[in-house]
Design a protein around this motif. Structure first.
Motif, PDB file in Angstrom:
ATOM      1  N   ALA A   1      37.857  55.832  38.770  1.00 58.05           N
ATOM      2  CA  ALA A   1      38.529  54.641  39.290  1.00 58.05           C
ATOM      3  C   ALA A   1      39.246  53.954  38.140  1.00 58.05           C
ATOM      4  N   TYR A   2      40.574  53.904  38.233  1.00 57.66           N
ATOM      5  CA  TYR A   2      41.343  53.132  37.266  1.00 57.66           C
ATOM      6  C   TYR A   2      41.634  51.768  37.865  1.00 57.66           C
ATOM      7  N   ASP A   3      41.093  50.728  37.253  1.00 55.34           N
ATOM      8  CA  ASP A   3      41.312  49.354  37.685  1.00 55.34           C
ATOM      9  C   ASP A   3      42.626  48.898  37.065  1.00 55.34           C
ATOM     10  N   ALA A   4      43.674  48.895  37.866  1.00 58.61           N
ATOM     11  CA  ALA A   4      44.998  48.567  37.353  1.00 58.61           C
ATOM     12  C   ALA A   4      45.151  47.084  37.045  1.00 58.61           C
TER      13      ALA A   4
ATOM     14  N   ASP B   1      45.128  48.932  46.732  1.00 56.34           N
ATOM     15  CA  ASP B   1      44.680  47.574  46.470  1.00 56.34           C
ATOM     16  C   ASP B   1      44.125  47.377  45.052  1.00 56.34           C
ATOM     17  N   GLY B   2      44.899  47.772  44.062  1.00 54.66           N
ATOM     18  CA  GLY B   2      44.522  47.514  42.687  1.00 54.66           C
ATOM     19  C   GLY B   2      43.749  48.607  41.994  1.00 54.66           C
ATOM     20  N   THR B   3      43.345  49.632  42.721  1.00 58.99           N
ATOM     21  CA  THR B   3      42.579  50.727  42.126  1.00 58.99           C
ATOM     22  C   THR B   3      43.269  52.058  42.396  1.00 58.99           C
ATOM     23  N   CYS B   4      43.376  52.881  41.358  1.00 55.81           N
ATOM     24  CA  CYS B   4      43.842  54.255  41.529  1.00 55.81           C
ATOM     25  C   CYS B   4      42.654  55.183  41.345  1.00 55.81           C
ATOM     26  N   TRP B   5      42.341  55.920  42.395  1.00 57.64           N
ATOM     27  CA  TRP B   5      41.249  56.885  42.372  1.00 57.64           C
ATOM     28  C   TRP B   5      41.836  58.259  42.054  1.00 57.64           C
ATOM     29  N   PHE B   6      41.221  58.987  41.135  1.00 56.35           N
ATOM     30  CA  PHE B   6      41.674  60.351  40.871  1.00 56.35           C
ATOM     31  C   PHE B   6      40.468  61.232  40.563  1.00 56.35           C
ATOM     32  N   THR B   7      40.618  62.510  40.850  1.00 59.84           N
ATOM     33  CA  THR B   7      39.501  63.440  40.728  1.00 59.84           C
ATOM     34  C   THR B   7      39.735  64.444  39.606  1.00 59.84           C
ATOM     35  N   THR B   8      38.632  64.945  39.058  1.00 61.42           N
ATOM     36  CA  THR B   8      38.690  66.021  38.065  1.00 61.42           C
ATOM     37  C   THR B   8      37.747  67.132  38.509  1.00 61.42           C
TER      38      THR B   8
END
Length: 383
Positions: A275-278, A260-267
């Motif tokens: 959180a990348y707000d696309a 829903d518009g956000t790509c969550w990724f971990t490091t």
């Protein structure tokens, strides 16, 4: 790995990062803190050595080097990233094998009642297949976690040969997440100075051709970003992460999940969830293990998946072998804990298509070796 961890909702100008999603109602005035789990506290370990909340049960689906129950198929070593797919009235759980050489991926097909119908290989003769991601058209992207590794598009239903998608870039791949709204695929890179990428297929649903781009931003942990084309996705002689000046560095990219518009990724190198707000093209630090005093419930961030409730589920590589739930309300709490397997890591969290069953693996099980992997299913009153 006694590091401090906390979920952090965006603050002040970063509030837009969660707009338009189930996270839009999160408290953004201050970092969220550990708190009570929506499922309650963990009980004592069950017969499989798993501590779960009241109302939840576990079962073993498969063990490395043993035949999957009711089939003649031998489960692979070191089960890692995974996902579920609809299959008629039932579903399929796909799992990577993080070994070299051999690697690849396998699948378990379930009947509508949850019984195992079959198990089989969907990818062979690759290397260190770590994580990956499901596509909206029903394929599994299996990613090689080796220098100049490939992405392979595989077919969970079986009967179709996997295809190497070199145009998606050759680097130390980790996970992938599809954004059907912008028709791109996000990719993480497991390097201490890795990047965050997106692949733009020329035609959505066809990964034979397209453009690889890398995220460009300053050193801050939040703010607007841009994307720049990677001129040579093959990464030779210049590595993909070294081709674009200003490409933002991430310390050990791991799991990746779009919703829903956000790509969550971990490091994993700094125990963060981003959180990348696309929609607004900005990043924010959604989770950081240095923002909570005392003992945090989550350490060793690794694979990540989401549920229809908006909850994120983050698996630990090390830590105390937990999967923690991170709620839109800003609560981080243990959802389950595996006991007696301190030399392992938790991989491949994924929900069945109807959201009632949850799958994951302990990569090295009780033995601490790749031959000791165990894949589990959990059932219960998921919200």
């Amino acid at each position: 790995m006694d590091r401090r961890t906390v979920l952090r909702a965006t603050v002040a100008g970063g509030a837009a990062a969660f707009s338009g999603s189930l996270w839009a109602g999160a408290a953004v005035a201050a970092p969220a803190q550990p708190g009570p789990s929506p499922y309650g506290s963990l009980r004592t370990a069950d017969g499989n050595g798993i501590q779960l909340p009241t109302g939840f049960t576990s079962r073993v689906i498969a063990r490395s080097r043993q035949t999957v129950s009711g089939t003649s198929y031998t489960w692979h070593d070191a089960p890692d990233g995974g996902a579920c797919f609809v299959a008629g009235a039932g579903w399929i759980y796909v799992s990577n094998s993080e070994i070299t050489p051999g690697g690849g991926a396998s699948a378990v097909r379930f009947n509508a009642d949850g019984s195992i119908a079959s198990a089989y290989r969907i990818l062979s003769n690759t290397n260190q297949n770590c994580a990956g991601g499901a596509t909206p058209w029903g394929t599994w992207l299996s990613c090689e976690e080796v220098s100049r590794g490939y992405v392979y598009e595989t077919y969970p239903q079986g009967g179709t040969a996997a295809v190497r998608r070199a145009v998606m870039g050759r680097f130390k791949h980790e996970a992938a997440a599809c954004d059907p709204d912008r028709r791109v695929i996000y990719l993480t890179e497991d390097e201490s100075n890795g990047c965050f990428y997106r692949f733009r297929p020329n035609s959505w649903g066809n990964l034979a051709a397209g453009t690889l781009e890398v995220l460009v931003a300053g050193s801050a942990t939040s703010g607007p970003v841009t994307w720049a084309r990677v001129s040579d996705p093959d990464g030779s002689p210049t590595l993909t992460r070294s081709q674009v000046s200003g490409a933002k560095r991430f310390n050990g990219g791991e799991g990746c999940w779009y919703d829903d518009g956000t790509c969550w990724f971990t490091t994993k190198g700094d125990n963060r969830v981003w959180a990348y707000d696309a929609v607004n093209q900005r990043i924010d630090l959604a989770y950081d293990d240095s923002l909570v005093s005392g003992t945090a419930p989550l350490t060793g961030v690794d694979n990540i998946t989401g549920a229809g409730s908006g909850d994120l589920y983050v698996a630990e590589d090390g830590g105390n072998m937990e999967i923690n739930v991170i709620t839109p309300a800003g609560v981080v709490a243990p959802f389950l804990r595996i006991t007696g397997q301190s030399s392992s890591e938790i991989c491949g969290p994924a929900f069945s298509p109807d959201g009632t069953r949850f799958y994951f693996s302990s990569q090295r099980g009780t033995s601490g070796s790749s031959s000791g992997g165990i894949t589990y299913e959990v059932r219960g009153p998921f919200r």
